[in-house]
Design an enzyme around this catalytic site. Structure first.
Site, PDB file in Angstrom:
ATOM      1  N   ASP A  87      -2.589  -3.415  12.928  1.00 29.54           N
ATOM      2  CA  ASP A  87      -1.972  -3.877  11.680  1.00 29.54           C
ATOM      3  C   ASP A  87      -1.856  -5.403  11.732  1.00 29.54           C
ATOM      4  O   ASP A  87      -1.074  -5.959  12.509  1.00 29.54           O
ATOM      5  CB  ASP A  87      -0.592  -3.240  11.526  1.00 29.54           C
ATOM      6  CG  ASP A  87      -0.001  -3.537  10.156  1.00 29.54           C
ATOM      7  OD1 ASP A  87       0.257  -2.594   9.404  1.00 29.54           O
ATOM      8  OD2 ASP A  87       0.195  -4.737   9.835  1.00 29.54           O
ATOM      9  N   ARG A 112       0.851  -1.175   0.000  1.00 29.33           N
ATOM     10  CA  ARG A 112       0.000   0.000   0.000  1.00 29.33           C
ATOM     11  C   ARG A 112       0.889   1.227   0.000  1.00 29.33           C
ATOM     12  O   ARG A 112       1.678   1.423   0.927  1.00 29.33           O
ATOM     13  CB  ARG A 112      -0.849  -0.049   1.273  1.00 29.33           C
ATOM     14  CG  ARG A 112      -2.050   0.806   1.206  1.00 29.33           C
ATOM     15  CD  ARG A 112      -3.104   0.384   2.203  1.00 29.33           C
ATOM     16  NE  ARG A 112      -2.666   0.279   3.583  1.00 29.33           N
ATOM     17  CZ  ARG A 112      -3.464   0.508   4.607  1.00 29.33           C
ATOM     18  NH1 ARG A 112      -4.702   0.852   4.413  1.00 29.33           N
ATOM     19  NH2 ARG A 112      -3.031   0.361   5.839  1.00 29.33           N
ATOM     20  N   THR A 161      -0.732   7.567  -1.078  1.00 31.01           N
ATOM     21  CA  THR A 161      -1.990   7.522  -1.857  1.00 31.01           C
ATOM     22  C   THR A 161      -2.915   6.394  -1.398  1.00 31.01           C
ATOM     23  O   THR A 161      -4.087   6.376  -1.770  1.00 31.01           O
ATOM     24  CB  THR A 161      -1.674   7.270  -3.344  1.00 31.01           C
ATOM     25  OG1 THR A 161      -1.016   5.999  -3.439  1.00 31.01           O
ATOM     26  CG2 THR A 161      -0.757   8.353  -3.917  1.00 31.01           C
ATOM     27  N   ASP A 220       1.700  -6.917  11.125  1.00 32.64           N
ATOM     28  CA  ASP A 220       2.595  -6.727  12.282  1.00 32.64           C
ATOM     29  C   ASP A 220       2.204  -7.647  13.416  1.00 32.64           C
ATOM     30  O   ASP A 220       3.077  -8.183  14.117  1.00 32.64           O
ATOM     31  CB  ASP A 220       2.539  -5.275  12.760  1.00 32.64           C
ATOM     32  CG  ASP A 220       3.386  -4.359  11.882  1.00 32.64           C
ATOM     33  OD1 ASP A 220       4.253  -4.876  11.147  1.00 32.64           O
ATOM     34  OD2 ASP A 220       3.180  -3.136  11.935  1.00 32.64           O
TER      35      ASP A 220
HETATM   36  N1  URA Z   1      -4.534  -3.333   7.307  1.00 31.82           N
HETATM   37  C1  URA Z   1      -4.393  -3.719   8.587  1.00 31.82           C
HETATM   38  O1  URA Z   1      -3.558  -4.556   8.889  1.00 31.82           O
HETATM   39  N2  URA Z   1      -5.176  -3.176   9.530  1.00 31.82           N
HETATM   40  C2  URA Z   1      -6.121  -2.258   9.240  1.00 31.82           C
HETATM   41  O2  URA Z   1      -6.838  -1.808  10.144  1.00 31.82           O
HETATM   42  C3  URA Z   1      -6.258  -1.868   7.910  1.00 31.82           C
HETATM   43  C4  URA Z   1      -5.456  -2.407   6.948  1.00 31.82           C
END
Ligand code: URA
Length: 211
Positions: free
Chosen positions: A202, A106, A110, A205
């Site tokens: 995330d 990502r 953007t 993570d």
């Molecule tokens: N990706 C993630 O890991 N967590 C989110 O909240 C959004 C995208």
């Protein structure tokens, strides 16, 4: 938000495990284990309508017609890197599945998806595909992944995530109204950084302990 093609997997086991995963103090070990367990249950739901065929089987007592899954092996497509967390659990219950990978990151400014890897099994036109990514957030990666897969003309495509939000569902369904979404929850909203609220942080993570 059109929800006609969204399957909310509200089984108590899935919901309970998802709640445990949301807790900020869940360890990497328990987060990964819970995701693995939920993914097995999601695999059960998403494969519910797979076509079957009868084959002849000899039991120790007689011959019978019994059911097996029809057609070419299913393809599980993991969107890297967080998709790996769902892939592992699904492979436990569908061990013969073929596996494809799509690498998308990502762009932090953007929030659009940029492809860096794409590897699929052969004969995709004869296969059913299940795309996996824990978080359908902006929807940009999922839309891009499915767009690429459609170039290979598979028999069918389904999308499985753990969590989504109204914005992600809307973006995905506008681009791919024909692709059903299977999710354990639709959370309140997306924030300006592309994170789902309340969410679970995330996913990558938390799966890999890389925060
Ligand atoms: N990706 C993630 O890991 N967590 C989110 O909240 C959004 C995208």
């Amino acid at each position: 938000m059109s929800s006609s093609n969204v399957h909310l997997v509200d089984h108590p086991l899935v919901q309970h495990k998802l709640t445990l995963m949301r807790r900020k103090d869940a360890s990497t070990n328990s987060f990964r284990r819970l995701l693995n367990e939920i993914s097995m249950l999601m695999a059960y739901e998403v494969t519910r309508d797979m076509p079957m065929q009868d084959i002849e089987v000899e039991t120790p007592l007689e011959t019978m017609q019994a059911k097996v899954i029809d057609g070419k092996k299913l393809v599980l497509v993991s969107i890297l890197r967080a998709g790996t967390g769902i892939l592992d659990g699904m492979l436990t219950v569908v061990p013969g599945a073929r596996v494809g990978h799509i690498g998308l990151y990502r762009d932090p400014k953007t929030l659009t998806a940029v492809e860096y890897y794409f590897k699929m099994p052969g004969e995709m036109e004869n296969r059913d595909v299940i795309v996996v990514d824990p978080m359908l957030a902006t929807g940009n990666s999922a839309v891009a992944a499915v767009e690429r897969l459609k170039e290979l003309n598979p028999k069918s495509i389904k999308f499985v995530c753990l969590l989504t939000c109204p914005e992600g569902v809307k973006t995905f369904q506008s681009a791919h109204p024909d692709v059903p979404i299977y999710t354990a929850a639709i959370d309140r909203e997306l924030n300006s950084h592309g994170y789902i609220l309340p969410g679970l942080g995330d996913a990558g993570d938390r799966i890999f302990g890389t925060q």
